[in-house]
Structure formats: C-alpha cells, structure tokens
Write a protein that holds these residues in place. Structure first.
Motif, mmCIF file in Angstrom:
data_model
loop_
_atom_site.group_PDB
_atom_site.id
_atom_site.type_symbol
_atom_site.label_atom_id
_atom_site.label_comp_id
_atom_site.label_asym_id
_atom_site.label_seq_id
_atom_site.Cartn_x
_atom_site.Cartn_y
_atom_site.Cartn_z
ATOM 1 N N SER A 43 0.841 -1.216 -0.034
ATOM 2 C CA SER A 43 -0.061 0.134 0.201
ATOM 3 C C SER A 43 0.745 1.370 0.066
ATOM 4 O O SER A 43 1.970 1.225 0.339
ATOM 5 C CB SER A 43 -1.002 -0.019 1.219
ATOM 6 N N ALA A 44 0.330 2.288 -0.495
ATOM 7 C CA ALA A 44 1.091 3.435 -0.919
ATOM 8 C C ALA A 44 0.138 4.684 -1.100
ATOM 9 O O ALA A 44 -0.729 4.508 -1.758
ATOM 10 C CB ALA A 44 2.390 3.306 -1.848
ATOM 11 N N ASP A 45 0.566 6.009 -0.582
ATOM 12 C CA ASP A 45 -0.142 7.119 -0.886
ATOM 13 C C ASP A 45 0.769 7.840 -1.853
ATOM 14 O O ASP A 45 1.966 8.076 -1.443
ATOM 15 C CB ASP A 45 -0.364 7.847 0.339
ATOM 16 N N LEU A 46 0.232 8.459 -2.997
ATOM 17 C CA LEU A 46 1.397 8.906 -3.885
ATOM 18 C C LEU A 46 0.544 10.215 -4.379
ATOM 19 O O LEU A 46 -0.505 10.613 -4.708
ATOM 20 C CB LEU A 46 1.336 8.265 -5.088
ATOM 21 N N TYR A 47 1.330 11.340 -4.061
ATOM 22 C CA TYR A 47 0.697 12.750 -4.050
ATOM 23 C C TYR A 47 1.538 13.472 -5.247
ATOM 24 O O TYR A 47 2.749 13.461 -5.197
ATOM 25 C CB TYR A 47 1.138 13.787 -2.882
ATOM 26 N N TRP A 48 0.985 14.277 -5.953
ATOM 27 C CA TRP A 48 1.579 15.133 -7.020
ATOM 28 C C TRP A 48 1.293 16.517 -6.936
ATOM 29 O O TRP A 48 1.713 17.469 -7.696
ATOM 30 C CB TRP A 48 0.973 14.591 -8.216
ATOM 31 N N LEU A 102 -2.857 4.432 -4.165
ATOM 32 C CA LEU A 102 -3.727 5.796 -4.663
ATOM 33 C C LEU A 102 -2.959 6.985 -4.990
ATOM 34 O O LEU A 102 -2.074 7.205 -4.046
ATOM 35 C CB LEU A 102 -4.417 5.977 -3.229
ATOM 36 N N GLY A 103 -3.315 7.611 -5.975
ATOM 37 C CA GLY A 103 -2.564 8.775 -6.385
ATOM 38 C C GLY A 103 -3.550 9.991 -6.225
ATOM 39 O O GLY A 103 -4.782 9.984 -6.666
ATOM 40 N N MET A 104 -2.960 11.002 -5.575
ATOM 41 C CA MET A 104 -3.872 12.163 -5.097
ATOM 42 C C MET A 104 -3.409 13.557 -5.556
ATOM 43 O O MET A 104 -1.947 13.585 -5.134
ATOM 44 C CB MET A 104 -4.345 11.939 -3.507
ATOM 45 N N PRO A 105 -3.993 14.516 -5.713
ATOM 46 C CA PRO A 105 -3.318 15.784 -5.755
ATOM 47 C C PRO A 105 -3.227 16.254 -4.415
ATOM 48 O O PRO A 105 -3.506 15.664 -3.302
ATOM 49 C CB PRO A 105 -4.525 16.753 -6.210
ATOM 50 N N GLY A 106 -2.409 17.562 -4.209
ATOM 51 C CA GLY A 106 -2.145 17.910 -2.717
ATOM 52 C C GLY A 106 -0.326 17.426 -2.294
ATOM 53 O O GLY A 106 -0.010 16.820 -2.938
ATOM 54 N N ALA A 107 -0.188 17.924 -1.135
ATOM 55 C CA ALA A 107 1.011 17.789 -0.705
ATOM 56 C C ALA A 107 0.792 16.409 0.275
ATOM 57 O O ALA A 107 -0.090 16.109 0.885
ATOM 58 C CB ALA A 107 1.411 18.766 -0.008
ATOM 59 N N VAL A 108 1.938 15.892 0.467
ATOM 60 C CA VAL A 108 2.078 14.548 1.520
ATOM 61 C C VAL A 108 1.972 15.245 2.649
ATOM 62 O O VAL A 108 2.335 16.246 3.016
ATOM 63 C CB VAL A 108 3.536 13.890 1.219
#
Length: 323
Positions: free
Chosen positions: A157-162, A207-213
C-alpha cells in the motif's frame, strides 16, 4: 483478443464480447475509483485512472471521465472506458499504462480493440521512438527518484501525491509514465491503483492524489505515530512527486535499470535505446517469474560476442606462454 467495454457508475456493462457473469460483476465494482472525489461530476474535465487485477486472471485498465451521462434519476454520473487484457496483451505496447489510459479517454466501442491498440502503440514507450525518447529524458532528469518510486509501487500500500504539478489530466499521466516503465510485468498485472481518488477508509491499496504529502510523513511517519505524536498513516509508504521525495522505504529501487536505460553508449553489438530496453525488460520479467535470464540468454549476438572474447582471452594466454 482483449475486451473493450464501457459503463456508467453502477450501471450495466456494454462490451465488445460477452463477459462471464462473475467477471462482469467484478468489472462493475472495480472499474471506478473506490473513493472518487465528491464533486467529480461537477467538473467537465474530470478524469481518473484505474488498474486492477481480476480473479479471472485478466487485468482491468480504465479511464474515468465526465461525459455528461445521467442515471435513471437524471443525476450526473461518471463513465468508464475500459479494457480487459491477459498477460500476453499487457506485455506489448499496452505495458505503457499511460498510453492505454490516454487512448481510452477518446475511445468508443465502435472502433473495437484493434482500433484502440493502434492508438496505444502510437503513444507507447514500447513502440514509439518519440515516446521512448521522452521516457529516457525524464528518467535521466530524475533517475534516483523514479527508481525509488518504483520501489514504492512494489509495496502492498502507498499514498502517492503530485502536489500542484498537474493542472490537466494529461499532465497527471506525464508524471507517472517513467515509473511504470521500470516495473516487471508480474507486478503490473497485480497493481491495484487508482489515480484521482480520495484517501478514505475504502480505497485502493495504491492511491494517487493531488495535494502535498501530510506532514506526519516528513516528521517520522509511522515511527512518530508509534510514540503517540501522530496518527499512523494507513499506507506502508508514500511519495511526493512535486518534491521528489519518498517515505516509508529505504530501497533504492531498480537504479541499475534506470542507468542502463538512459546510457547513451550502445552495447558492443550496436544495440541501444528501445532494443536494449526490451532485452532488459525480458531479464527483469524472468527474474520476477523465477526463470532468471541474463542479457546473454535473451540476445544471441551478445552471447556470441562473449564467447568470442573468451576465445580471444584464451588465445592471448596461449601466446603469452610461447616460446
């Protein structure tokens, strides 16, 4: 042949071939992000992307967008254009997931999968020299980061922010293209990833999401939560594409593969760029599948060159003993 299909959220599936009942039910549940943004249907340019393994053994790849559809109650709903692929189909140009997602964004069932496949090939780093050159450039610019990001995508699992980098759906995919080109086929088949969802309790493992980590990652992530300072993140790792930072793993990822891809010097056989990349991917896939081939196994002319060098070395040794 792969199956091309479309459906609106929680609607019936329309496909280029008949699906089994179990696979169809799974498609209805899986084709959309499990946690889409609440206001997605209010944005004409909304787009999200999904890849998920199905129990049938096939892989579902879908592009989700707002095409003006409404449900039976006249409420706006999102539409997914998707395709189902087996391992053989995924191993070709469709291995570039960003090429598949981009092609699906403008596709329709009338063109069939053959038409979609042509559009994928035109965009794929595995078929288009122009796309491959851009792939090399991006890897060369951020070699260490993309190698480490590939390691994150191996996690459960991972959170991926752009961050604020992506202001259009096309730019979102530009950010992801380099890392998918570093993954073995076996991992691509098992990716359960949504790009464009929200972090809720019901979500994809990746999961890829906008915004900052979140700052909790920068302040120690999981370790800090163990001491009661922060709530432990749900995922095992995180990445910030804007600052090009990775959290939750110390792995350097496939850095040697990245260096080989961007190396401007051809191999002694003359092999370079896409041809050499295909050889490297064959070795990567075999290692993941337990067959463990080397470039010498995959490329006969390289093996012949090695044997020629061995013969020359033996000749040199013999000459040194004479008289």
């Amino acid at each position: 042949m792969a199956t091309l299909l479309t459906l609106v959220f929680q609607g019936e599936v329309t496909a280029t071939e008949t699906l089994g009942a179990d696979e169809e039910r799974e498609v209805v549940h899986t084709a959309f992000p499990l946690s889409p943004p609440r206001d997605a249907t209010a944005h004409d340019n909304f787009r999200a992307y999904k890849i998920a393994p199905l129990t049938s053994g096939r892989t579902l790849i879908s592009t989700i967008s707002n095409r003006g559809d409404v449900d039976d109650y006249d409420r706006p709903v999102l539409r997914a254009m998707a395709c189902l692929m087996d391992r053989t189909e995924l191993a070709g140009p469709a291995r570039d997931l960003t090429a598949v997602w981009t092609a699906l964004a403008t596709s329709n069932l009338e063109q069939g999968y053959a038409g979609l496949a042509g559009q994928i090939a035109d965009r794929s780093i595995h078929a288009s020299p122009e796309a491959f050159a851009l792939f090399q450039t991006e890897l060369d610019r951020s070699a260490e980061f993309y190698a480490r990001l590939a390691a994150v995508l191996i996690e459960d699992s991972a959170d991926l922010y752009w961050g604020n980098l992506a202001n259009t759906p096309e730019r979102v995919l530009d950010l992801w293209r380099p890392v998918f080109g570093l993954l073995p086929l076996s991992r691509l088949q098992q990716l359960h990833l949504a790009i464009g969802g929200e972090a809720t309790d019901v979500r994809e493992p990746l999961l890829g999401m906008p915004g900052a980590v979140p700052e909790s990652w920068r302040e120690g992530g999981v370790l800090s939560s163990l001491f009661g300072r922060k709530k432990e993140p749900r995922s095992e790792a995180a990445a910030d594409l804007e600052s090009q930072e990775v959290f939750g793993t110390r792995s350097k990822g496939p850095r040697a593969l990245v260096d080989a891809i961007v190396d401007a010097e051809p191999w002694p056989t003359g092999s370079r760029d896409q041809e050499r990349y295909r050889v490297l991917l064959s070795c990567l896939d075999s290692s993941s599948d337990g067959r463990k081939q080397t470039p010498f196994d995959v490329m006969p002319e390289l093996d012949e060159l090695r044997r020629a060098i061995q013969r020359i070395e033996q000749l040199s040794s013999d000459l040194n003993r004479w008289p």
